[in-house]
Every structure is written in structure tokens, then in C-alpha cells.
Design a protein around this motif. Structure first.
Motif, mmCIF file in Angstrom:
data_model
loop_
_atom_site.group_PDB
_atom_site.id
_atom_site.type_symbol
_atom_site.label_atom_id
_atom_site.label_comp_id
_atom_site.label_asym_id
_atom_site.label_seq_id
_atom_site.Cartn_x
_atom_site.Cartn_y
_atom_site.Cartn_z
ATOM 1 N N ASP A 250 43.388 51.177 45.119
ATOM 2 C CA ASP A 250 42.842 52.507 45.411
ATOM 3 C C ASP A 250 41.394 52.443 45.897
ATOM 4 O OD1 ASP A 250 45.238 53.611 44.633
ATOM 5 O OD2 ASP A 250 44.574 54.040 42.585
ATOM 6 N N ASP A 251 40.644 51.464 45.421
ATOM 7 C CA ASP A 251 39.227 51.371 45.771
ATOM 8 C C ASP A 251 38.933 50.310 46.821
ATOM 9 O OD1 ASP A 251 39.827 49.223 44.182
ATOM 10 O OD2 ASP A 251 38.035 49.372 42.919
ATOM 11 N N GLY A 252 39.940 49.917 47.581
ATOM 12 C CA GLY A 252 39.720 48.933 48.632
ATOM 13 C C GLY A 252 40.625 47.727 48.468
ATOM 14 N N TYR A 253 40.073 46.551 48.651
ATOM 15 C CA TYR A 253 40.852 45.315 48.633
ATOM 16 C C TYR A 253 40.243 44.348 47.623
ATOM 17 C CZ TYR A 253 42.612 47.217 53.017
ATOM 18 O OH TYR A 253 43.167 48.040 53.969
ATOM 19 N N TRP A 254 41.127 43.677 46.901
ATOM 20 C CA TRP A 254 40.709 42.645 45.952
ATOM 21 C C TRP A 254 41.336 41.323 46.356
ATOM 22 C CZ3 TRP A 254 37.073 43.462 42.272
ATOM 23 C CH2 TRP A 254 36.738 44.790 41.995
ATOM 24 N N ALA A 255 40.508 40.308 46.467
ATOM 25 C CA ALA A 255 40.980 38.969 46.818
ATOM 26 C C ALA A 255 40.861 38.064 45.600
ATOM 27 C CB ALA A 255 40.166 38.395 47.970
ATOM 28 N N TYR A 256 41.863 37.221 45.408
ATOM 29 C CA TYR A 256 41.911 36.310 44.268
ATOM 30 C C TYR A 256 42.063 34.887 44.791
ATOM 31 C CZ TYR A 256 43.151 40.819 42.234
ATOM 32 O OH TYR A 256 43.165 42.145 41.893
#
Length: 303
Positions: free
Chosen positions: A18-24
């Protein structure tokens, strides 16, 4: 301009939240699981360790937590990741849960979710949800750890994503092509125009020969057939050395992008060293074939 996330960030996966993109990414010297946030897929800000505490069945030393992928399932986030099963001395697949995409994630399991000990272990898990809503775990047996072939597998998942159901199925792919060397790994499954595209990486991850290929099938559980034009992403004239361990992400305008890692060209001879940074390039389809427009270092439009 690539790399979009410089520094060490290997085996990347990107989640749209919801708040953008998360990279792991795989562990580094300070974090068990690396994580970074972006609003546009281009500018990234690193966050705290997504998995600060390890379960008792893992060794306390760092270096064994690899290839995380995170999915929103119901009202929470589930991470699939590779970890060391200390009792068996093999890399295996486990899960961890969190209320937020950045974590902290907690592994509540008393043992790994999946570990094919007789086949060298199990690593590089990815989750795929088919058009009928059924979900599957796709992975690679870690045969190259022990001089055995490597193959790609799939098995149905429970609705909450935490339990394997049915039986494990071989997808018809193993390291039997010259460009693949001793290993195929890092599966990514995509359904496009009624065809299942199974992307994977192959060859020695620490060499210039590491690259990305794909296979296709009309059924989610295969059998899959290698594309004759493999590999479709490989070391070329850019500074992306040994590109691989790909993930597919849809940008805000609906276009597909491939995130992958690549070494800096700071090694001598056939092997490479240094760090693996995260690159991002566009993916299109032409006559049913996926085209990765990269590796590229020239400026390109923001996704």
C-alpha cells in the motif's frame, strides 16, 4: 539508471504494498534479511533487518539466510526464505510472519517447512497463485551442494500459505543444458496469455556465466520445455556481470520489470567478486517470447 540499488543486495525480490514497494535480499554482514523501500522502483532507502531473530533450529551465526520472498496473505505478510537446518547440515525452506511488509518477521516453526534432505536440501522458494485461486510453492532441490542434479519442483499450498498440501511434483526441468552448468535455481512463475512462463537462473552464481533463462508449459505443474533461445539475460558489454536470481514486478503503469542482481566488474579472471547490486530492466513479450531489455546502464523512463 542501473543499478537501482547499489551495494550488496543479492537475490532480490520486490513486493508491491500500500505504501509503495519493498525489496528483500539475502543476508549481508549485519542483517539476516535485507530490506529496502521505494515509491517508484528506482530510488531506494534501506530499512532495519526484516528477520532480526532466528528460530532455535537455525545456527546463530550469520550467512545462511537466503533468497527471501514476501507475500500478503489475508491480513498479514508471509516470508518464504532459505535457512540452515542445523540438525541436518542442509539449507531448507521456512516461513516467517509479520504485520507489516518491513517486518520484523518472526519464524514460529519448530522445523523448516520443506527440506528434501535426500536431494541435498531445498532452497529458493517462490509462491504462485493461479487464475483459479489455487496457490503453489515452487523451489529447487539443492543437489549441487552434494554433486547431484538440481531440479525445479512445485507443490500446492494451504490457503494461509503456511502448509504444503498434495504432493511435490517435478516440473520437468533440470540442469541438462550446457549453459546451465551444474545448477538451475531461483524459479519465478508467470502466467501470460494462457502460457505459464517459468523463469530461472543457472550456472555458477559467482562467475560470469550465471544467467537467466525460461521454460514454458500450458499447465501450471508442467511439464515445462526449455526455450531454445536461452539464456535471455547474460553477461554482455555492460557492467552487469553474472546477472541472475530474477524476480518479476509489475510497475504502476502496468508494465513488467525484472529485478535481478549482478556483480560489479572488479574481479580478475573467470570468477567474480565484490558485491551484487540490484538492477531493474523492462520485460516485454514478442511472438510469445519474453524479452528482457537489459542489462542496460543507459537512462530509461521511470516505471
Amino acid at each position: 539508471m542501473n543499478p537501482v540499488l547499489d551495494g550488496d543486495f543479492p537475490d532480490p525480490f520486490i513486493l508491491h504494498a500500500d505504501d509503495g514497494y519493498w525489496a528483500y535480499a539475502t543476508t549481508d554482514a549485519t542483517s539476516n534479511i535485507q530490506v529496502a523501500h521505494s515509491t517508484d522502483l528506482v530510488h531506494w532507502q534501506r530499512a532495519d533487518d526484516a528477520l532480526p531473530d532466528l528460530p532455535l533450529w537455525q545456527p546463530s551465526s550469520r550467512g545462511y539466510t537466503w533468497a527471501p520472498e514476501v507475500y500478503r496473505i489475508g491480513g498479514r505478510y508471509v516470508m518464504y526464505y532459505t535457512a540452515r537446518f542445523a540438525e541436518a547440515g542442509k539449507q531448507c525452506i521456512s516461513t516467517a510472519e509479520a504485520d507489516r511488509p518491513q517486518g520484523p518477521f518472526v519464524d514460529k516453526r519448530g522445523k523448516p517447512l520443506l527440506c528434501q534432505l535426500e536431494l541435498g536440501g531445498s532452497i529458493d522458494a517462490t509462491r504462485f497463485v493461479d487464475q483459479d485461486g489455487a496457490s503453489y510453492l515452487v523451489w529447487k532441490n539443492d543437489g549441487n551442494c552434494c554433486g547431484m542434479p538440481t531440479e525445479l519442483w512445485a507443490q500446492p499450498l494451504s490457503e494461509d500459505g503456511l502448509t504444503l498440501t498434495g504432493r511435490a511434483t517435478k516440473l520437468g526441468l533440470r540442469n541438462d543444458e550446457p549453459w546451465e552448468g551444474s545448477v538451475i535455481e531461483a524459479p519465478t512463475l508467470l502466467l501470460h496469455d494462457g502460457i505459464y512462463y517459468l523463469f530461472f537462473s543457472a550456472n555458477d552464481y559467482a562467475s560470469i556465466d550465471y544467467a537467466v533463462g525460461y521454460a514454458t508449459s500450458k499447465k501450471v505443474l508442467g511439464p515445462y520445455t526449455d526455450a531454445p533461445e536461452n539464456p535471455i539475460l547474460a553477461t554482455g558489454k555492460s557492467n552487469a556481470i553474472g546477472p541472475g536470481h530474477q524476480a518479476i514486478i509489475q510497475g504502476p503503469q502496468g508494465q513488467l520489470w525484472m529485478a535481478y542482481h549482478a556483480w560489479h566488474p572488479d574481479a580478475v579472471g573467470p570468477s567474480v567478486g565484490g558485491v551484487r547490486s540490484m538492477w531493474l530492466d523492462k520485460v516485454t513479450f514478442e511472438n510469445g517470447k519474453p524479452i528482457v531489455h537489459g542489462p542496460t546502464e543507459s537512462p530509461q523512463a521511470v516505471p
